[in-house]
Design a protein around this motif. Structure first.
Motif, PDB file in Angstrom:
ATOM      1  N   LEU A  28       0.774  -1.235  -0.126  1.00 37.27           N
ATOM      2  CA  LEU A  28      -0.096   0.037  -0.131  1.00 37.27           C
ATOM      3  C   LEU A  28       0.997   1.423   0.059  1.00 37.27           C
ATOM      4  N   LEU A  29       1.729   1.220   0.722  1.00 36.74           N
ATOM      5  CA  LEU A  29       3.105   2.375   0.886  1.00 36.74           C
ATOM      6  C   LEU A  29       3.434   2.439  -0.610  1.00 36.74           C
ATOM      7  N   ALA A  30       3.881   1.491  -1.119  1.00 39.26           N
ATOM      8  CA  ALA A  30       4.481   1.777  -2.573  1.00 39.26           C
ATOM      9  C   ALA A  30       3.385   2.279  -3.451  1.00 39.26           C
ATOM     10  N   GLU A  31       2.305   1.781  -3.641  1.00 38.86           N
ATOM     11  CA  GLU A  31       1.285   2.154  -4.452  1.00 38.86           C
ATOM     12  C   GLU A  31       0.997   3.956  -4.171  1.00 38.86           C
ATOM     13  N   ALA A  39       4.978  -1.947  -6.173  1.00 41.86           N
ATOM     14  CA  ALA A  39       3.859  -2.665  -5.204  1.00 41.86           C
ATOM     15  C   ALA A  39       3.423  -4.082  -5.434  1.00 41.86           C
ATOM     16  N   GLN A  40       3.258  -4.317  -6.810  1.00 43.32           N
ATOM     17  CA  GLN A  40       2.936  -5.737  -7.192  1.00 43.32           C
ATOM     18  C   GLN A  40       4.100  -6.581  -7.142  1.00 43.32           C
ATOM     19  N   GLU A  45       6.486 -11.114  -4.332  1.00 41.99           N
ATOM     20  CA  GLU A  45       7.518 -11.741  -3.605  1.00 41.99           C
ATOM     21  C   GLU A  45       7.341 -12.353  -2.166  1.00 41.99           C
ATOM     22  N   TYR A  46       6.574 -11.381  -1.545  1.00 48.15           N
ATOM     23  CA  TYR A  46       6.211 -11.849  -0.183  1.00 48.15           C
ATOM     24  C   TYR A  46       5.156 -13.161  -0.322  1.00 48.15           C
TER      25      TYR A  46
END
Length: 149
Positions: A28-31, A39-40, A45-46
């Motif tokens: 959400l932060l990356a978005e 973000a994707q 990866e997670y």
């Protein structure tokens, strides 16, 4: 599991639900900073790292258990929202690939220099738990079921 249990046999199952992915704070932060591709990538990866393939809504987990021949006796929501969001953020940061390893290697070394780090982290968790508003809205569930007779 159904084949391993006798009719009426108890089954205890701990699962994550769809909130685990929805509350992925680092994604959400990356978005929010305008990095949708990153973000994707971070989220993918997670999920791959944790082999996450069944983050289903709690109701769907109950339906799947019933379809598989179990009777759901009760379920207990675990890891409420505030705690989940902070844990997910820290866990996501911990597992980010960084200089031939994970960022967690550096966090662990850095945190290890602080006195009383274990008690301090307990205090942080205690504070997060005090912030919770609704203990039924969680990112995990423990189901207690039994094989139908």
């Amino acid at each position: 599991m159904w084949f391993c249990l006798t009719p009426g046999g108890p089954f205890l199952l701990s699962v994550v639900n769809d909130n685990l992915c929805r509350w992925a704070t680092l994604r959400l932060l990356a978005e929010a900073i305008g990095e949708p591709e990153r973000a994707q990538s971070v989220q993918a990866e997670y999920e791959a790292y944790h082999h996450l393939v069944n983050a289903l809504p709690t109701e769907v987990w109950a339906e799947r258990l019933t379809e598989a021949g179990f009777e759901v006796l009760e379920y207990i929501p675990i890891v409420p929202e505030v705690t989940s969001r902070v844990f997910l953020f820290l866990d996501n940061l911990w597992h980010l690939r960084l200089r031939g390893g994970e960022a967690g290697m550096f966090f662990q070394e850095w945190l290890g220099h602080f006195p009383n780090v274990t008690q301090a982290m307990r205090n942080v968790l205690h504070g997060l738990l005090q912030m919770e508003r609704d203990w039924t809205v969680t990112s995990g569930v423990v189901f207690f079921a039994r094989k139908r007779k």
